[in-house]
Design a protein around this motif. Structure first.
Motif, PDB file in Angstrom:
ATOM      1  N   SER A 127     -19.160  -1.204  39.674  1.00 54.12           N
ATOM      2  CA  SER A 127     -18.345  -0.669  38.580  1.00 54.12           C
ATOM      3  C   SER A 127     -17.215   0.194  39.117  1.00 54.12           C
ATOM      4  O   SER A 127     -16.098   0.175  38.576  1.00 54.12           O
ATOM      5  CB  SER A 127     -19.220   0.130  37.606  1.00 54.12           C
ATOM      6  OG  SER A 127     -19.821   1.251  38.246  1.00 54.12           O
ATOM      7  N   ALA A 128     -17.469   0.935  40.195  1.00 51.16           N
ATOM      8  CA  ALA A 128     -16.407   1.741  40.795  1.00 51.16           C
ATOM      9  C   ALA A 128     -15.325   0.850  41.391  1.00 51.16           C
ATOM     10  O   ALA A 128     -14.125   1.120  41.240  1.00 51.16           O
ATOM     11  CB  ALA A 128     -16.993   2.657  41.861  1.00 51.16           C
ATOM     12  N   ALA A 159     -26.581  -6.975  45.851  1.00 52.06           N
ATOM     13  CA  ALA A 159     -25.193  -7.412  45.705  1.00 52.06           C
ATOM     14  C   ALA A 159     -24.478  -6.345  44.892  1.00 52.06           C
ATOM     15  O   ALA A 159     -24.729  -6.201  43.692  1.00 52.06           O
ATOM     16  CB  ALA A 159     -25.127  -8.768  45.008  1.00 52.06           C
ATOM     17  N   GLU A 160     -23.592  -5.589  45.544  1.00 49.16           N
ATOM     18  CA  GLU A 160     -22.986  -4.448  44.854  1.00 49.16           C
ATOM     19  C   GLU A 160     -21.486  -4.322  45.093  1.00 49.16           C
ATOM     20  O   GLU A 160     -20.897  -3.268  44.849  1.00 49.16           O
ATOM     21  CB  GLU A 160     -23.694  -3.153  45.251  1.00 49.16           C
ATOM     22  CG  GLU A 160     -23.873  -2.940  46.736  1.00 49.16           C
ATOM     23  CD  GLU A 160     -24.776  -1.746  47.032  1.00 49.16           C
ATOM     24  OE1 GLU A 160     -24.808  -0.803  46.219  1.00 49.16           O
ATOM     25  OE2 GLU A 160     -25.454  -1.761  48.069  1.00 49.16           O
ATOM     26  N   THR A 161     -20.878  -5.383  45.580  1.00 44.51           N
ATOM     27  CA  THR A 161     -19.430  -5.458  45.692  1.00 44.51           C
ATOM     28  C   THR A 161     -18.981  -6.777  45.078  1.00 44.51           C
ATOM     29  O   THR A 161     -19.795  -7.690  44.871  1.00 44.51           O
ATOM     30  CB  THR A 161     -18.970  -5.402  47.160  1.00 44.51           C
ATOM     31  OG1 THR A 161     -19.450  -6.578  47.838  1.00 44.51           O
ATOM     32  CG2 THR A 161     -19.506  -4.158  47.871  1.00 44.51           C
ATOM     33  N   ALA A 162     -17.679  -6.892  44.818  1.00 47.77           N
ATOM     34  CA  ALA A 162     -17.172  -8.149  44.268  1.00 47.77           C
ATOM     35  C   ALA A 162     -17.461  -9.299  45.218  1.00 47.77           C
ATOM     36  O   ALA A 162     -17.915 -10.368  44.800  1.00 47.77           O
ATOM     37  CB  ALA A 162     -15.677  -8.030  43.993  1.00 47.77           C
ATOM     38  N   THR A 221     -16.142   1.222  33.119  1.00 48.75           N
ATOM     39  CA  THR A 221     -17.126   2.225  32.718  1.00 48.75           C
ATOM     40  C   THR A 221     -18.409   1.527  32.297  1.00 48.75           C
ATOM     41  O   THR A 221     -18.389   0.629  31.451  1.00 48.75           O
ATOM     42  CB  THR A 221     -16.599   3.072  31.548  1.00 48.75           C
ATOM     43  OG1 THR A 221     -15.388   3.729  31.973  1.00 48.75           O
ATOM     44  CG2 THR A 221     -17.619   4.115  31.135  1.00 48.75           C
ATOM     45  N   VAL A 222     -19.521   1.926  32.889  1.00 52.49           N
ATOM     46  CA  VAL A 222     -20.804   1.288  32.608  1.00 52.49           C
ATOM     47  C   VAL A 222     -21.292   1.700  31.221  1.00 52.49           C
ATOM     48  O   VAL A 222     -21.289   2.887  30.867  1.00 52.49           O
ATOM     49  CB  VAL A 222     -21.848   1.679  33.666  1.00 52.49           C
ATOM     50  CG1 VAL A 222     -23.202   1.052  33.339  1.00 52.49           C
ATOM     51  CG2 VAL A 222     -21.389   1.240  35.050  1.00 52.49           C
ATOM     52  N   THR A 223     -21.715   0.726  30.440  1.00 53.91           N
ATOM     53  CA  THR A 223     -22.281   0.976  29.118  1.00 53.91           C
ATOM     54  C   THR A 223     -23.691   0.411  29.046  1.00 53.91           C
ATOM     55  O   THR A 223     -24.106  -0.397  29.892  1.00 53.91           O
ATOM     56  CB  THR A 223     -21.429   0.318  28.017  1.00 53.91           C
ATOM     57  OG1 THR A 223     -21.470  -1.113  28.180  1.00 53.91           O
ATOM     58  CG2 THR A 223     -19.989   0.794  28.080  1.00 53.91           C
ATOM     59  N   ALA A 224     -24.426   0.837  28.029  1.00 52.78           N
ATOM     60  CA  ALA A 224     -25.792   0.343  27.859  1.00 52.78           C
ATOM     61  C   ALA A 224     -25.820  -1.154  27.609  1.00 52.78           C
ATOM     62  O   ALA A 224     -26.685  -1.876  28.126  1.00 52.78           O
ATOM     63  CB  ALA A 224     -26.476   1.091  26.711  1.00 52.78           C
ATOM     64  N   HIS A 278     -20.310 -10.730  33.246  1.00 54.96           N
ATOM     65  CA  HIS A 278     -19.952 -11.900  34.050  1.00 54.96           C
ATOM     66  C   HIS A 278     -20.548 -11.798  35.450  1.00 54.96           C
ATOM     67  O   HIS A 278     -21.025 -12.791  36.012  1.00 54.96           O
ATOM     68  CB  HIS A 278     -18.430 -12.033  34.124  1.00 54.96           C
ATOM     69  CG  HIS A 278     -17.744 -10.859  34.746  1.00 54.96           C
ATOM     70  ND1 HIS A 278     -17.777  -9.597  34.189  1.00 54.96           N
ATOM     71  CD2 HIS A 278     -16.999 -10.750  35.885  1.00 54.96           C
ATOM     72  CE1 HIS A 278     -17.087  -8.769  34.945  1.00 54.96           C
ATOM     73  NE2 HIS A 278     -16.614  -9.423  35.973  1.00 54.96           N
ATOM     74  N   ALA A 279     -20.540 -10.593  36.027  1.00 51.28           N
ATOM     75  CA  ALA A 279     -21.099 -10.415  37.366  1.00 51.28           C
ATOM     76  C   ALA A 279     -22.617 -10.562  37.352  1.00 51.28           C
ATOM     77  O   ALA A 279     -23.210 -11.175  38.251  1.00 51.28           O
ATOM     78  CB  ALA A 279     -20.700  -9.048  37.918  1.00 51.28           C
ATOM     79  N   ARG A 280     -23.255 -10.005  36.332  1.00 51.73           N
ATOM     80  CA  ARG A 280     -24.710 -10.133  36.225  1.00 51.73           C
ATOM     81  C   ARG A 280     -25.108 -11.611  36.077  1.00 51.73           C
ATOM     82  O   ARG A 280     -26.048 -12.088  36.720  1.00 51.73           O
ATOM     83  CB  ARG A 280     -25.228  -9.327  35.033  1.00 51.73           C
ATOM     84  CG  ARG A 280     -25.341  -7.834  35.281  1.00 51.73           C
ATOM     85  CD  ARG A 280     -26.056  -7.157  34.118  1.00 51.73           C
ATOM     86  NE  ARG A 280     -26.436  -5.790  34.437  1.00 51.73           N
ATOM     87  CZ  ARG A 280     -25.705  -4.722  34.132  1.00 51.73           C
ATOM     88  NH1 ARG A 280     -24.553  -4.887  33.491  1.00 51.73           N
ATOM     89  NH2 ARG A 280     -26.118  -3.514  34.436  1.00 51.73           N
TER      90      ARG A 280
END
Length: 349
Positions: free
Chosen positions: A217-218, A187-190, A223-226, A233-235
């Protein structure tokens, strides 16, 4: 079956069909002793919600539901890396025909990978990420892999949606894929995140979802952070959707910054705390940190056995609750969590 809302159509259902010994959601928590031994030879028959096309008993045999703490992505056109990757320690290797291979190189990469698999030159658990269902390479990937599908653990489906999972299921049926072949759906889109529950139910082969960090994220412009707060929320939605669809805990996407062990450790810890069952990796050096977080230590396993034993003793005496020596209260949900931990450890080994 979940309760129906007033004025809505009934939600159809289908048998869970996971091997009963591996069915963490229904069978295993409810079975002990001789009953469990008998069910080890059967399949779970509990009904689970079915949000895809009407259930077809002809394709109802579910794949083996194997858990993975880690999967290592390797470009499929780098045959030397594909061959050596299983020795790097990941639970499974993903030979990537999608993002890691340029469009003009895809046919040659596909042919080289099939040759490796046909000649049994890859020693380990191997998956293949095919191209997305809306690309011109998707059907050709599946057709080319048809003769060697028996050598694979799973196919990894990018840009997953209910329609894409159903189409992959149809193609695998057409090519007589073995029953044990899993599908890991990314799952990699909204839309993919919001539709994850339906994607998980669209094919009995879908056993695990994976979180797609880079594309999502794109799309969201973050911006992805650690620590991952920008995508928390998506995870969390993917973890909930996977549980609601009766799937194994999902895999988190890879930490995309190499040479940052502290950031990697924070990223892996966040994924585990949110309920993920493992994490994808893009370099062998990331594997030890992933396994350290997702492998229960001896103390945790001993605690789980203590909880299960206390709960079973209470049940045998006619009580549904127990209390440990340190005062910890044990009821069915607590005992079920402990059993899940022990079952997961058994599956990993």
């Amino acid at each position: 079956m979940p309760p129906e809302s007033p004025g809505t159509a009934p939600v159809p259902s289908r048998p869970c069909r996971a091997p009963a010994r591996r069915c963490r959601r229904h069978c295993r928590p409810a079975l002990t002793g001789a009953d469990q031994a008998a069910e080890n030879r059967t399949h779970c028959r509990y009904d689970v919600p079915w949000y895809g096309t009407p259930w077809d008993e002809g394709r109802g045999t579910v794949a083996v539901r194997r858990r993975y703490r880690s999967v290592l992505f390797v470009p499929a056109d780098r045959t030397d890396r594909v061959q050596s990757a299983p020795r790097r320690g990941a639970d499974a290797v993903v030979a990537d025909l999608e993002d890691a291979v340029a469009p003009d190189a895809k046919p040659a990469a596909r042919e080289g990978l099939v040759e490796l698999l046909r000649d049994s030159r890859i020693d380990g658990r191997v998956m293949v990420r095919v191209n997305a269902a809306d690309t011109p390479w998707f059907a050709d990937d599946v057709a080319a892999l048809a003769p060697v599908l028996g050598a694979l653990e799973a196919l990894v489906l990018p840009k997953a949606s209910p329609a894409a999972a159903a189409e992959l299921d149809r193609l695998l049926t057409t090519h007589s894929a073995p029953d044990g072949l899993q599908v890991l759906a990314i799952a990699e889109t909204a839309a993919g995140i919001l539709d994850a529950r339906a994607t998980g139910a669209a094919s009995a082969r879908v056993t695990t979802m994976m979180f797609g960090v880079a594309d999502l994220s794109a799309e969201l412009g973050v911006t992805v952070t650690a620590e991952g707060s920008e995508l928390a929320h998506a995870r969390a939605h993917l973890v909930l959707a996977s549980a609601a669809a009766g799937l194994l805990p999902p895999l988190d996407g890879p930490y995309l910054t190499l040479d940052d062990p502290e950031g990697l450790a924070r990223s892996v810890r966040t994924a585990r705390e949110l309920g993920f069952g493992g994490k994808a990796t893009i370099h062998p050096a990331q594997i030890p940190a992933v396994h350290a977080e997702f492998t229960p230590d001896a103390r945790a396993l001993a605690r789980a056995r203590e909880i299960v034993a206390a709960h079973e003793a209470a049940q045998s005496s006619g009580s549904g609750v127990a209390r440990l020596a340190d005062g910890t209260f044990i009821d069915e949900p607590v005992a079920r969590r402990a059993r899940d931990l022990l079952v997961g450890q058994e599956a990993d080994t």
